[in-house]
Design a protein around this motif. Structure first.
Motif, PDB file in Angstrom:
ATOM      1  N   GLN A 123      -7.696  -5.093   4.685  1.00 53.90           N
ATOM      2  CA  GLN A 123      -6.704  -5.938   4.720  1.00 53.90           C
ATOM      3  C   GLN A 123      -7.202  -7.010   4.580  1.00 53.90           C
ATOM      4  O   GLN A 123      -6.317  -7.680   3.802  1.00 53.90           O
ATOM      5  N   GLU A 147      -3.792   1.425  12.893  1.00 53.93           N
ATOM      6  CA  GLU A 147      -3.175   0.171  12.186  1.00 53.93           C
ATOM      7  C   GLU A 147      -3.035  -0.903  13.590  1.00 53.93           C
ATOM      8  O   GLU A 147      -3.438  -2.066  13.524  1.00 53.93           O
ATOM      9  N   GLU A 180       1.074  -1.275  -0.122  1.00 56.18           N
ATOM     10  CA  GLU A 180       0.142   0.024  -0.038  1.00 56.18           C
ATOM     11  C   GLU A 180       0.945   1.314  -0.133  1.00 56.18           C
ATOM     12  O   GLU A 180       1.778   1.455   0.847  1.00 56.18           O
ATOM     13  N   SER A 217       0.925  -8.336   3.247  1.00 52.87           N
ATOM     14  CA  SER A 217       0.717  -6.926   3.031  1.00 52.87           C
ATOM     15  C   SER A 217       1.552  -6.061   3.671  1.00 52.87           C
ATOM     16  O   SER A 217       2.019  -6.393   4.854  1.00 52.87           O
ATOM     17  N   HIS A 235       3.959  -2.970   8.409  1.00 46.82           N
ATOM     18  CA  HIS A 235       3.821  -1.495   8.336  1.00 46.82           C
ATOM     19  C   HIS A 235       5.273  -0.680   8.293  1.00 46.82           C
ATOM     20  O   HIS A 235       5.964  -1.213   8.968  1.00 46.82           O
ATOM     21  N   LEU A 265       2.560   4.381   5.438  1.00 48.07           N
ATOM     22  CA  LEU A 265       1.435   5.236   5.981  1.00 48.07           C
ATOM     23  C   LEU A 265       2.005   6.143   6.652  1.00 48.07           C
ATOM     24  O   LEU A 265       3.173   6.201   7.429  1.00 48.07           O
ATOM     25  N   HIS A 307      -1.420   6.853   2.055  1.00 48.32           N
ATOM     26  CA  HIS A 307      -2.955   7.335   2.543  1.00 48.32           C
ATOM     27  C   HIS A 307      -2.961   8.826   2.687  1.00 48.32           C
ATOM     28  O   HIS A 307      -2.349   9.403   3.382  1.00 48.32           O
ATOM     29  N   SER A 334       2.143  -2.003   4.378  1.00 47.97           N
ATOM     30  CA  SER A 334       1.279  -0.459   4.293  1.00 47.97           C
ATOM     31  C   SER A 334       2.532   0.665   4.636  1.00 47.97           C
ATOM     32  O   SER A 334       2.868   0.584   5.805  1.00 47.97           O
ATOM     33  N   ARG A 385      -7.155  -7.408   0.980  1.00 52.22           N
ATOM     34  CA  ARG A 385      -5.800  -7.477   0.313  1.00 52.22           C
ATOM     35  C   ARG A 385      -5.164  -9.003   0.573  1.00 52.22           C
ATOM     36  O   ARG A 385      -4.519  -9.425  -0.090  1.00 52.22           O
TER      37      ARG A 385
END
Length: 351
Positions: free
Chosen positions: A223, A289, A25, A277, A330, A281, A28, A279, A226
């Motif tokens: 999520q 999260e 990802e 995944s 993340h 961010l 955002h 992300s 994903r």
């Protein structure tokens, strides 16, 4: 192409979906940020671009090594548009501007998702009413049992709050003559000390039956999509729809709810769903999260979906885990001062 998988003990056929190794990802932005100027968006995308390349290269090297040098490692990229909490903007303006800035930053973006599509999504053949996807996931949330529960506080299924432990004694009835000591909250899996978290997944206005889903809960649904872990009567939901020529006139509708939940915006894209995944961010999303991790730790995925995942993982030489939050990673961007937007009134034509 989807192929069927049938559980030995059930009549519902669980379809499998194509999977990438990693879904990245790329960031955002709030709808307010997307609807306003470009400088802040461009600045963040410039910071994200080298990270996307590094993480993608690392994923390819790591999974290729695990597969004995096999080079067919699939990495896809995605972005989620915040159209649930503010859907009054025009996608014909927002999406082309954002996708142009993504291209200028040197990022290859494969998929764009809609947050409101995580609440409600149409069936792929449009044969019946849309699926209340958030409600489907909410029904899979199983709260941990509480010791000495007295029934005073409504259960998670009614109240919409999910905790990772025992709440404080402030939740218990008290009287002026009650001199019992205050009991603080306590995390179920505490190690020496507790990190207690109580997440609001949804709310209702007094006298209103309509549910208002929280940002952490919709992010949890995102999520799950994903990770390829959501089915409805055995079928995948929110499968990507190609909108490659997004810059063309009349390519997009004037309302967000007329768009698919997940849009494929690049022709040669690896599958949207992935075994893991990642992300990238802004740091302000750390709390959200954390809440997502907790929600996913309490989601009870049907066994047939797990079986499909484990089969595909073994075929791709991937170590399997049934703990959904273990599949999430993340990277939080440090907070820097972003450049101010230029005042259009002082810009000369053509600049």
């Amino acid at each position: 192409m989807s192929s069927p998988f049938r559980e030995a003990t059930a009549s519902t056929r669980v379809e499998r979906v194509s999977m990438s190794h990693v879904s990245i990802e790329i960031g955002h932005f709030s709808m307010e940020e997307l609807a306003n100027g470009e400088a802040r968006i461009a600045a963040q995308l410039r910071r994200v671009a080298p990270l996307v390349r590094v993480f993608a290269d690392n994923a390819r090297a790591e999974f290729a090594e695990a597969a004995g040098g096999h080079s067919d490692v699939r990495v896809s990229t995605c972005f989620l548009v915040d159209d649930y909490f503010r859907g009054d903007t025009d996608p014909r303006v927002i999406l082309p501007k954002f996708l142009r800035l993504v291209e200028q930053a040197g990022i290859q973006l494969d998929y764009v998702g809609r947050e409101s599509g995580c609440a409600r999504v149409p069936l792929r053949d449009n044969s019946s009413s849309p699926i209340e996807l958030a409600r489907v996931v909410a029904d899979m949330v199983v709260a941990a049992p509480l010791e000495n529960y007295n029934g005073r506080r409504p259960p998670t299924s009614e109240l919409g709050w999910l905790s990772n432990g025992r709440r404080s004694s402030d939740d218990e009835p008290s009287y002026a003559t009650d001199l019992r000591a205050y009991v603080p909250p306590k995390e179920h899996a505490a190690r020496n000390h507790s990190v207690f978290l109580d997440v609001e997944m949804w709310s209702r206005k007094p006298g209103d039956e309509e549910i208002f889903w929280s940002c952490p809960f919709l992010a949890s649904v995102w999520q799950l999509l994903r990770l390829g872990m959501v089915r409805y009567i055995g079928q995948p939901v929110a499968e990507p729809v190609k909108i490659i020529d997004w810059a063309a006139e009349n390519a997009l509708p004037d309302r967000w709810d007329l768009l698919p939940t997940v849009m494929q915006v690049r022709e040669k894209a690896a599958p949207f769903a992935a075994f893991q995944s990642l992300s990238i961010l802004p740091k302000r999303y750390l709390g959200i999260e954390h809440s997502v991790q907790q929600i996913l730790d309490h989601v009870n995925i049907e066994s047939g979906v797990h079986d499909v995942y484990e089969l595909l993982a073994r075929q791709n030489n991937i170590d399997v885990t049934r703990n959904l939050s273990d599949r999430l990673a993340h990277y939080f961007l440090p907070t820097y001062k972003t450049p101010p937007e230029p005042d259009p009134a002082v810009l000369s034509p053509g600049r």
